[in-house]
Design a protein around this motif. Sequence first.
Motif, PDB file in Angstrom:
ATOM      1  N   LEU B 522       0.831  -1.204   0.000  1.00 30.27           N
ATOM      2  CA  LEU B 522       0.000   0.000   0.000  1.00 30.27           C
ATOM      3  C   LEU B 522       0.870   1.261   0.000  1.00 30.27           C
ATOM      4  O   LEU B 522       0.575   2.231  -0.697  1.00 30.27           O
ATOM      5  N   ARG B 526       0.950   4.306  -2.570  1.00 27.24           N
ATOM      6  CA  ARG B 526       0.766   5.690  -2.116  1.00 27.24           C
ATOM      7  C   ARG B 526       1.868   6.586  -2.663  1.00 27.24           C
ATOM      8  O   ARG B 526       1.619   7.661  -3.182  1.00 27.24           O
ATOM      9  N   TRP B 531      -3.487   5.841  -6.900  1.00 23.82           N
ATOM     10  CA  TRP B 531      -4.582   6.042  -5.944  1.00 23.82           C
ATOM     11  C   TRP B 531      -5.487   4.820  -5.846  1.00 23.82           C
ATOM     12  O   TRP B 531      -5.844   4.393  -4.748  1.00 23.82           O
ATOM     13  N   GLN B 534      -3.946   2.154  -3.900  1.00 25.47           N
ATOM     14  CA  GLN B 534      -3.948   2.488  -2.467  1.00 25.47           C
ATOM     15  C   GLN B 534      -5.319   2.170  -1.867  1.00 25.47           C
ATOM     16  O   GLN B 534      -5.412   1.558  -0.803  1.00 25.47           O
ATOM     17  N   PHE B 535      -6.371   2.595  -2.557  1.00 25.90           N
ATOM     18  CA  PHE B 535      -7.719   2.310  -2.036  1.00 25.90           C
ATOM     19  C   PHE B 535      -7.955   0.797  -1.953  1.00 25.90           C
ATOM     20  O   PHE B 535      -8.439   0.283  -0.945  1.00 25.90           O
ATOM     21  N   SER B 538      -6.467  -1.232   0.757  1.00 32.74           N
ATOM     22  CA  SER B 538      -6.815  -0.814   2.116  1.00 32.74           C
ATOM     23  C   SER B 538      -7.904  -1.716   2.688  1.00 32.74           C
ATOM     24  O   SER B 538      -8.540  -2.490   1.968  1.00 32.74           O
ATOM     25  N   LEU B 539      -8.129  -1.591   3.982  1.00 31.41           N
ATOM     26  CA  LEU B 539      -9.149  -2.411   4.634  1.00 31.41           C
ATOM     27  C   LEU B 539     -10.552  -2.053   4.167  1.00 31.41           C
ATOM     28  O   LEU B 539     -11.453  -2.878   4.229  1.00 31.41           O
ATOM     29  N   ASP B 540     -10.739  -0.825   3.715  1.00 30.54           N
ATOM     30  CA  ASP B 540     -12.075  -0.390   3.296  1.00 30.54           C
ATOM     31  C   ASP B 540     -11.969   0.493   2.052  1.00 30.54           C
ATOM     32  O   ASP B 540     -11.995   1.719   2.133  1.00 30.54           O
ATOM     33  N   THR B 543     -14.675   3.375   1.469  1.00 30.84           N
ATOM     34  CA  THR B 543     -14.554   4.614   2.241  1.00 30.84           C
ATOM     35  C   THR B 543     -13.366   5.443   1.766  1.00 30.84           C
ATOM     36  O   THR B 543     -13.461   6.674   1.652  1.00 30.84           O
ATOM     37  N   ALA B 544     -12.260   4.793   1.482  1.00 29.38           N
ATOM     38  CA  ALA B 544     -11.081   5.532   1.008  1.00 29.38           C
ATOM     39  C   ALA B 544     -11.420   6.265  -0.289  1.00 29.38           C
ATOM     40  O   ALA B 544     -11.109   7.458  -0.442  1.00 29.38           O
ATOM     41  N   PHE B 547     -13.886   9.215   0.412  1.00 30.19           N
ATOM     42  CA  PHE B 547     -13.234  10.369   1.037  1.00 30.19           C
ATOM     43  C   PHE B 547     -12.418  11.136  -0.006  1.00 30.19           C
ATOM     44  O   PHE B 547     -12.396  12.366  -0.015  1.00 30.19           O
ATOM     45  N   HIS B 548     -11.742  10.416  -0.857  1.00 29.90           N
ATOM     46  CA  HIS B 548     -10.956  11.088  -1.887  1.00 29.90           C
ATOM     47  C   HIS B 548     -11.879  11.832  -2.845  1.00 29.90           C
ATOM     48  O   HIS B 548     -11.601  12.970  -3.239  1.00 29.90           O
TER      49      HIS B 548
END
Lengths: 621, 621
Positions: B522, B526, B531, B534-535, B538-540, B543-544, B547-548
Amino acid sequence: MNKPIKRDALSPSLITTGPLPSSRKVYHRSPEAPDLCVPFREITLDDPAESLFRVYDTSGPYTDAAATIDLNAGLPRPRCDWIRARGDTELYDGRPVTTLDNGDIGKDQGVPLFPVAHRPLRGIAGHLVTQRDYARAGIVTKEMIAVAERENLGRHVLAEGAAERLADGESFGAAIPLQITPEFVRSEVASGRAVIPANINHPEIEPMIIGRNFLVKINANIGNSAVTSSVEDEVEKMIWAIRWGADTVMDLSTGRNIHNIRDWIIRNSPVPIGTVPIYQALEKVGGDPTRLDWAVFEDTLIEQCEQGVDYFTIHAGVRLAHVPLTASRVTGIVSRGGAMMAKWCLAHHRESFLYERFGDICDLMHRYDVSFSLGDGLRPGSIADANDRAQFAELETLGELTRVAAAKGCQVMIEGPGHVPMHKIKANVDKQLRECGEAPFYTLGPLTTDIAPGYDHITSAIGAAMIGWFGTAMLCYVTPKEHLGLPDRDDVKTGVITYKIAAHAADLAKGHPAAQLRDDALSRARFAFRWRDQFNLSLDPDTALAFHDETLPKDAHKVAHFCSMCGPKFCSMQISQQIRDDVVVGMATMSAKFRDGGNELYVAGPGPSGDAGPAASGSAG
Amino acid sequence: MNKPIKRDALSPSLITTGPLPSSRKVYHRSPEAPDLCVPFREITLDDPAESLFRVYDTSGPYTDAAATIDLNAGLPRPRCDWIRARGDTELYDGRPVTTLDNGDIGKDQGVPLFPVAHRPLRGIAGHLVTQRDYARAGIVTKEMIAVAERENLGRHVLAEGAAERLADGESFGAAIPLQITPEFVRSEVASGRAVIPANINHPEIEPMIIGRNFLVKINANIGNSAVTSSVEDEVEKMIWAIRWGADTVMDLSTGRNIHNIRDWIIRNSPVPIGTVPIYQALEKVGGDPTRLDWAVFEDTLIEQCEQGVDYFTIHAGVRLAHVPLTASRVTGIVSRGGAMMAKWCLAHHRESFLYERFGDICDLMHRYDVSFSLGDGLRPGSIADANDRAQFAELETLGELTRVAAAKGCQVMIEGPGHVPMHKIKANVDKQLRECGEAPFYTLGPLTTDIAPGYDHITSAIGAAMIGWFGTAMLCYVTPKEHLGLPDRDDVKTGVITYKIAAHAADLAKGHPAAQLRDDALSRARFAFRWRDQFNLSLDPDTALAFHDETLPKDAHKVAHFCSMCGPKFCSMQISQQIRDDVVVGMATMSAKFRDGGNELYVAGPGPSGDAGPAASGSAG
């Protein structure tokens, strides 16, 4: 001099004011200084047997129902009198504000100047100016008296066993006294173990202290970027952040209008404001780090000293020789200031001008009592890079710079990481305390894993609580938007509450003599089903109430002896209350009965019918 | 026997299915057992230079795009063949379901029976039945092979330095091997250091293991209460919880229809299901704990053993003599089961029937291989009560019971607190490991402060990460609704993600040899501004991404070399990438130049111009 500009003035409707539920603002007047008003929040509890509960209050007049707020006038300036009375400062005509200060934006396009102009103060050469100067000279300032009062919060109610409770914690060498005296504050500031960030041009602040022998503090970052945000948003974010408990606020704006936005923030802020001056300096050179130089940086420092910024992040520890140490990292350099200075060093292939000019920076900041927050420009940006040579080489340089600044009478704190797995956190604190002579450590998180963007307030709260326990004095919050975008108002609140949790968990573990009072008060309320008291004693009464209301909205449920989690029949605490009565009454009766009948307090059962189990051995109750 | 009931069947539209972003389900087929399908989630990355990334996957067929989900039929039952092949079990006519099992509700009012009935299995007397029996007999079961494969996730890509990385952690005595073999799994189960919760009547599960020498696991609690919730909600909560990573799910229903709701959950659950049987027993006696007895408890155990519950919380450690130890607590007894048993003991003034009948309970649970989760009925409910005599007296009893259960061939884990300040956490683990012979510790949090209702997922994530690091094998999640109400679907997700963070932070700190692979992948994404990678790593991811998108929604922004936090000019990582190039190319050039010209690698600057500072001493880069 005071020329109000009505055009584009900010409306009070933009900001959040008024007390928290069941709370009122009270001001303690110290016998040592009757003109001092030390603010607290007093929570009224439903149970008359419980006294009013006082908590530390960072929110300023905005939560005082009696206060009149005028964002266009700014907050009252009580410290002006104290500073003037010391006779060590002079008013002068400050540096004129240029369009470049606001990113070269035309006067009509941007954020207006703050309506009231104040001539700046500076220290008279050769005089004592900083809190540290006074502390070393054995002088207890009004700021120190106020701080002592503030930190003593609630300790007058401490019972006999309080000293034992202190001993119950593990402080790793911190030494928080049972009572904080002004003299103790003075000695901590003199030694450099604590700082009172208090620019003489920010007389609006309610003084606070940062040091390992005081309550753990938290900082909230706000600020626009080139992509988003406005002055209204930023002023409200500041007021919103302190409403929920931010002890200091850093304005990290990097977009346009940054001079003017900063003015609005400082004039309306009761908490110390920190900045990273190199961000603005970079704007002044068109965004190209290689064009930075001492002249533009010095100009920016003076500009911000005169505005009243209380502490500056200065990335003077990023030296030319450190840069190659980052080349093989997974995430290189993740501090903005650090990256700029590294780029500058490489482009010119010479030592950082911040490092070379550090003595000049000290002299300048000393005149205004701006505290240092020595930046960790090489902090790790990933688990893989934690505690590497680049990070620790910079920390060693920060130790060297701490000694320079100390010799100049400046107040200093040291910034820390970043991303660090749990098992590598303590080494950071130990090394920082050793290298920097116990100067207050001020850390960002650290995040204990990289895999949860969107939840980095949580990945970092774990690290923040631990590093606070180990001796960090202030925790810089991380919001859910970290790595993803600019935090909005909701993110600011989530970040602040999360970090209040981390700081309080640290205070408890350190054995802070007053920390557990609030846990105990809330737990008593919880056990007695005083729902409103439970909500109101919590860090966020609004959310606690809203969550409860989602399933049990009626007023009657606020006195119910159960909640929707277990329902009425399964409430352990309800049963447990009955048990308490049973135990007190019942066991006494039964014990007497058994005493009369024989020697055994309990009839031993047959014990677990397994092969390996010993027979039942009832220990006496 | 298989009699489908179409009336009131659950619709698949009620649940969440489909793969996570850029992910697909893959099944590893082990050479040792080609009929075994071990599930993983494979994330496809945008960068062709990065290989596909595999992660541990608890979500079952619900995230398999190729799977057909029929909630009314239940999941496939691959373990049936394995269990039958062992020849140690028999089918029999199970206990008939009574209306009392569902809280005396009329047939037409409540939740329907699960449409497919399966005759229950039980162990043949004198045969090996439990995973522990087989392990002790030196037999490696299919379950053990599957578990080893699952835990080995990603380790085949481990480079040479992996062993060093392991040494980099601090495991406090845990010993996670570089490769997990089926034989290692067997030896851990045999010794009691690990459990594989796997009721022979729950053949739908994908086997998993809980022990300090494996990945730290998390449990999510679901279940209705008398006040709220329905079968649809609970089945969806289970599927939702495992989608985000819950390793086991406890059904803590206390309302009506609990037998039928449990059936729907178990038949559709690929993860082990735990319960607290005394909750249902209490329903059967009209909610009065004093009316509980062995008959109704045994009946309930049999009922739930036949349904396929994988582990039972049994509060057999709450002994009569312990109850008075809770009388002076701030929050008394906060475990529901603990409070019931304490009330029972006091009312009858005799030893707990669970303690007295513990051997019988073992014999019963052994026949179905239901694992023990020995309940901590006297866990502290507040900071004030942490590590007190009541808590530790019970833990000592749990140690005694662990030995009884071990002698009977049962699998055992031990439940732990609760509310514990940071400095008292390690003592809990140390005592548990000592008293219970390293049986897996399974803790609720612990919450590290009481003052943040509404945020107790965070107050407890701090404690959970630490206790996981110290040696806890499974962490029971806490949701934001803790102390306030029944968690809804959003709370379940927040709780699960928060605890995945805590568990992963613990794995990292323990030095788990494969844990950091995901952080590194990850962080590389990053740093390279990938991007989407990275999302998706991730664990979620949802949501990532959201938010972005809040500030930079355009597709073009998913390849932008900045985010809204800093904007394009201030992105440290962008600068840092340039620096990396500069360093690699530039430093080589400059070094050569300096080497040619003299001995010094760098021209030393004048150094900080302070009095106390040493001269610049550039360490070689």
